[in-house]
Design a protein around this motif. Sequence first.
Motif, PDB file in Angstrom:
ATOM      1  N   PHE A 112       0.821  -1.214   0.105  1.00 33.79           N
ATOM      2  CA  PHE A 112       0.108   0.090   0.339  1.00 33.79           C
ATOM      3  C   PHE A 112       0.786   1.209   0.145  1.00 33.79           C
ATOM      4  O   PHE A 112       1.441   1.479   0.897  1.00 33.79           O
ATOM      5  N   VAL A 113       0.829   1.880  -0.949  1.00 36.63           N
ATOM      6  CA  VAL A 113       1.687   3.004  -1.196  1.00 36.63           C
ATOM      7  C   VAL A 113       1.038   4.579  -1.429  1.00 36.63           C
ATOM      8  O   VAL A 113      -0.341   4.518  -1.438  1.00 36.63           O
ATOM      9  N   LEU A 114       1.518   5.664  -1.082  1.00 37.09           N
ATOM     10  CA  LEU A 114       1.245   6.916  -1.130  1.00 37.09           C
ATOM     11  C   LEU A 114       1.822   7.481  -2.364  1.00 37.09           C
ATOM     12  O   LEU A 114       2.800   8.380  -2.416  1.00 37.09           O
ATOM     13  N   PRO A 115       0.882   7.620  -3.387  1.00 37.92           N
ATOM     14  CA  PRO A 115       1.475   8.325  -4.728  1.00 37.92           C
ATOM     15  C   PRO A 115       1.742   9.662  -4.641  1.00 37.92           C
ATOM     16  O   PRO A 115       2.293  10.401  -5.508  1.00 37.92           O
ATOM     17  N   GLY A 116       0.980  10.570  -3.475  1.00 36.61           N
ATOM     18  CA  GLY A 116       1.523  11.900  -3.062  1.00 36.61           C
ATOM     19  C   GLY A 116       2.627  12.001  -2.636  1.00 36.61           C
ATOM     20  O   GLY A 116       3.109  13.094  -2.175  1.00 36.61           O
ATOM     21  N   LEU A 118       5.750  10.064  -3.268  1.00 35.65           N
ATOM     22  CA  LEU A 118       6.787   9.146  -3.756  1.00 35.65           C
ATOM     23  C   LEU A 118       7.909  10.079  -3.665  1.00 35.65           C
ATOM     24  O   LEU A 118       8.095  11.109  -4.186  1.00 35.65           O
ATOM     25  N   GLY A 119       9.025   8.961  -3.301  1.00 32.58           N
ATOM     26  CA  GLY A 119      10.601   9.713  -3.140  1.00 32.58           C
ATOM     27  C   GLY A 119      10.382  10.435  -1.881  1.00 32.58           C
ATOM     28  O   GLY A 119      11.755  11.016  -1.743  1.00 32.58           O
ATOM     29  N   GLY A 120       9.776  10.711  -1.067  1.00 38.91           N
ATOM     30  CA  GLY A 120       9.673  11.529   0.110  1.00 38.91           C
ATOM     31  C   GLY A 120      10.093  10.561   1.228  1.00 38.91           C
ATOM     32  O   GLY A 120      10.711   9.613   1.387  1.00 38.91           O
ATOM     33  N   GLU A 121       9.343  11.071   2.440  1.00 41.69           N
ATOM     34  CA  GLU A 121       9.818  10.480   3.822  1.00 41.69           C
ATOM     35  C   GLU A 121       8.390  10.449   4.571  1.00 41.69           C
ATOM     36  O   GLU A 121       7.458  10.973   4.366  1.00 41.69           O
ATOM     37  N   ASN A 122       8.682   9.626   5.548  1.00 38.77           N
ATOM     38  CA  ASN A 122       7.297   9.466   6.596  1.00 38.77           C
ATOM     39  C   ASN A 122       7.046  10.629   7.507  1.00 38.77           C
ATOM     40  O   ASN A 122       7.349  10.309   8.855  1.00 38.77           O
ATOM     41  N   THR A 123       7.003  11.898   6.994  1.00 39.69           N
ATOM     42  CA  THR A 123       6.856  13.002   7.785  1.00 39.69           C
ATOM     43  C   THR A 123       5.911  13.063   8.800  1.00 39.69           C
ATOM     44  O   THR A 123       5.631  14.068   9.628  1.00 39.69           O
ATOM     45  N   LEU A 133      10.698   6.870   1.142  1.00 39.62           N
ATOM     46  CA  LEU A 133       9.661   6.140   0.742  1.00 39.62           C
ATOM     47  C   LEU A 133       9.986   5.714  -0.938  1.00 39.62           C
ATOM     48  O   LEU A 133      10.852   6.464  -1.255  1.00 39.62           O
ATOM     49  N   LEU A 134       9.226   4.855  -1.191  1.00 33.28           N
ATOM     50  CA  LEU A 134       9.453   4.314  -2.497  1.00 33.28           C
ATOM     51  C   LEU A 134       9.374   5.396  -3.518  1.00 33.28           C
ATOM     52  O   LEU A 134       8.376   6.567  -3.621  1.00 33.28           O
ATOM     53  N   THR A 135      10.183   5.412  -4.752  1.00 26.62           N
ATOM     54  CA  THR A 135      10.213   6.264  -5.938  1.00 26.62           C
ATOM     55  C   THR A 135       9.157   5.709  -6.817  1.00 26.62           C
ATOM     56  O   THR A 135       8.831   4.539  -6.704  1.00 26.62           O
ATOM     57  N   ALA A 136       8.798   6.451  -7.996  1.00 27.09           N
ATOM     58  CA  ALA A 136       7.648   5.684  -8.896  1.00 27.09           C
ATOM     59  C   ALA A 136       8.476   4.606  -9.396  1.00 27.09           C
ATOM     60  O   ALA A 136       7.872   3.430  -9.754  1.00 27.09           O
TER      61      ALA A 136
END
Length: 257
Positions: A112-116, A118-123, A133-136
């Motif tokens: 389960f990913v957060l497309p908003g 992608l490539g960020g962090e768990n802020t 977090l995973l990149t595209a």
Amino acid sequence: MPSSVESAPVLRTGSPRPGGGGSVPWIAMYHSVGDCSDDPYRVTVTPARLERQLRWLRGRGLRGVSVGELLAARARGAGRGLVGLTFDDGYADFVTDALALLARWECTATLFVLPGRLGGENTWDPLGPRKPLLTADAVREAHRAGVEIGSHGLTHVDLTHADDTALHAEVSDSRARLAELTGAPVQGFCYPYGTLDGRVVEAVRAAGYGYACAIDPGGLSGPHALPRVHVGQNDNALRLFLKYRLHRLRRRPVAGL
């Protein structure tokens, strides 16, 4: 499949087992796989612990699969011996530390990913630690490896506090963006923080998802309010066995499954 199996109580013939028709599906909830020395929210398991847990499942004749595969098998009356494996938040370590272990033990999973983000962090976790977090590209890599990609919303917010516009974006827009990213339909949703109510469940259903995962859905039931079991670093063979049994005792059968 590797042959070494961790010792634990045996699931004997006739004992309640996850995946059987007419019972509540057994779905394990993971998050991050990596270093758990700084883990205030207990969302991390080490690769070594994950491998022992997968080995335990396979040694008992069970196989971890995506939730989509689990529900489809149950609909055919073929769900016995299957358990759902889910990984929330879309941490980058899924590809680097979990994917190969799943393949080694002939398991799949739902990511389960957060497309908003992608490539960020768990802020959204105020205490940290910060995890990438995973990149595209990494999401596409997981999809090509046979992992089911589901939505965790766009940005990891409590949907029960979202207004109608934000709720639509988190639920519907995230589904469209992931479908475009992977080139495949997105059937699964996961409620951030496990929080849900009737309004949120209806929004998820209306957005076209075939199922949605919660943690403890309370009085809500059905394929869009699936309960899950948290699996963490301290869950050895005995604890896993007990979680199987307690899940069956504590959860009523899910309506519509």
